[in-house]
Design a protein around this motif. Structure first.
Motif, mmCIF file in Angstrom:
data_model
loop_
_atom_site.group_PDB
_atom_site.id
_atom_site.type_symbol
_atom_site.label_atom_id
_atom_site.label_comp_id
_atom_site.label_asym_id
_atom_site.label_seq_id
_atom_site.Cartn_x
_atom_site.Cartn_y
_atom_site.Cartn_z
ATOM 1 N N CYS A 44 0.849 -1.191 0.000
ATOM 2 C CA CYS A 44 0.000 0.000 0.000
ATOM 3 C C CYS A 44 0.886 1.242 0.000
ATOM 4 C CB CYS A 44 -0.885 0.035 1.244
ATOM 5 S SG CYS A 44 -1.701 -1.511 1.588
ATOM 6 N N LEU A 49 -4.858 1.089 3.138
ATOM 7 C CA LEU A 49 -5.420 -0.084 2.479
ATOM 8 C C LEU A 49 -6.882 0.222 2.165
ATOM 9 C CD1 LEU A 49 -4.811 -3.084 1.843
ATOM 10 C CD2 LEU A 49 -5.356 -3.612 4.210
ATOM 11 N N LYS A 51 -10.802 -0.683 0.793
ATOM 12 C CA LYS A 51 -11.692 -1.818 0.991
ATOM 13 C C LYS A 51 -11.493 -2.858 -0.120
ATOM 14 C CE LYS A 51 -16.112 -1.326 2.202
ATOM 15 N NZ LYS A 51 -17.556 -1.136 2.046
ATOM 16 N N GLN A 53 -8.792 -3.483 -1.945
ATOM 17 C CA GLN A 53 -7.522 -4.191 -1.732
ATOM 18 C C GLN A 53 -7.680 -5.229 -0.622
ATOM 19 O OE1 GLN A 53 -5.312 -0.504 -0.926
ATOM 20 N NE2 GLN A 53 -3.759 -1.174 -2.402
ATOM 21 N N PHE A 54 -8.359 -4.828 0.440
ATOM 22 C CA PHE A 54 -8.546 -5.711 1.594
ATOM 23 C C PHE A 54 -9.365 -6.937 1.206
ATOM 24 C CE2 PHE A 54 -10.633 -7.119 5.485
ATOM 25 C CZ PHE A 54 -9.554 -7.184 6.356
ATOM 26 N N TYR A 58 -8.119 -10.796 1.300
ATOM 27 C CA TYR A 58 -8.852 -11.739 2.141
ATOM 28 C C TYR A 58 -9.370 -12.906 1.317
ATOM 29 C CZ TYR A 58 -10.671 -12.272 6.855
ATOM 30 O OH TYR A 58 -10.867 -12.674 8.141
ATOM 31 N N SER A 71 -15.353 -10.341 4.308
ATOM 32 C CA SER A 71 -14.199 -9.443 4.421
ATOM 33 C C SER A 71 -14.628 -7.979 4.484
ATOM 34 C CB SER A 71 -13.199 -9.679 3.290
ATOM 35 O OG SER A 71 -13.822 -9.613 2.047
ATOM 36 N N PHE A 75 -13.368 -5.607 7.327
ATOM 37 C CA PHE A 75 -12.812 -4.294 6.982
ATOM 38 C C PHE A 75 -13.442 -3.209 7.857
ATOM 39 C CE2 PHE A 75 -12.719 -0.269 4.745
ATOM 40 C CZ PHE A 75 -11.408 -0.192 4.305
ATOM 41 N N PHE A 91 -4.273 -1.310 11.008
ATOM 42 C CA PHE A 91 -3.894 -2.629 10.517
ATOM 43 C C PHE A 91 -3.177 -3.431 11.605
ATOM 44 C CE2 PHE A 91 -0.622 -5.300 8.445
ATOM 45 C CZ PHE A 91 -1.444 -6.134 7.695
#
Length: 185
Positions: A44, A49, A51, A53-54, A58, A71, A75, A91
């Motif tokens: 990142c 990060l 949503k 990307q997360f 995940y 996820s 998030f 994080f």
């Protein structure tokens, strides 16, 4: 000129106050935190990060199911300041709670994930929403029955809501529930 220099250095190295805060609130050393920070910035570069990307990261952990909805809820609980992104501090705190937090911290975190609207209690629709996301992620059926069963078990005073106290008390009594709630069953 000093300001721009400050901004540049804070991008590539962790701010002193963040380092101190994370050393105090996680079980990581300064060196470990700096290593994590380096990795976080590699993934990142903007230091946050998103949503998407997360959810993408995940989903790789659950290739056989659909982890999107689950996820998104994870998030939401990681994004404690509701900015729409997860910064390094959020994080690391989330990582700490979910991997090495006390049972109390883990249960409080799990409760926050189920309390979708942040009202301080969980209604049946919130329970159903998260339980279906869990079942979808692990590729299993039967979420409606499981939602009814969990909700009935947790709503001890039958007021149609599960308070954080009710949630924690029941999950403490039945350890297998925590696995179900976190999508490990």
């Amino acid at each position: 000129n000093f300001l721009t220099m400050g901004n540049k250095s804070s991008k590539s190295s962790i701010a002193g106050e963040d380092l101190t805060f994370l050393m105090r609130n996680t079980n990581k050393t300064a060196e470990e935190i700096k290593e994590w920070h380096k990795g976080f910035l590699k993934d990142c570069p903007k230091g946050e990060l998103t949503k998407d990307q997360f959810v993408s990261m995940y989903s790789k952990m659950f290739p056989s199911g659909n982890a999107d909805k689950f996820s998104e809820n994870v998030f939401r609980t990681f994004d404690t300041n509701r900015s729409g992104t997860i910064d390094f501090r959020e994080f690391m705190l989330a990582l700490h709670v979910t991997s090495s937090g006390t049972p109390e911290e883990k249960l409080t975190w799990a409760f926050r994930m189920y309390d979708v609207d942040g009202s301080g209690s969980i209604d049946f629709n919130e329970m159903k929403r998260i339980v279906s996301a869990v079942y979808e992620m692990i590729g299993a059926d039967g979420e409606l029955g499981k939602s009814h069963e969990l909700f009935a078990k947790m709503d001890q005073n039958s007021d149609g809501l599960v308070s954080q106290d009710e949630f924690i008390a029941i999950v403490r009594q039945d350890k297998s529930l925590l696995n179900v709630l976190q999508g490990r069953a």
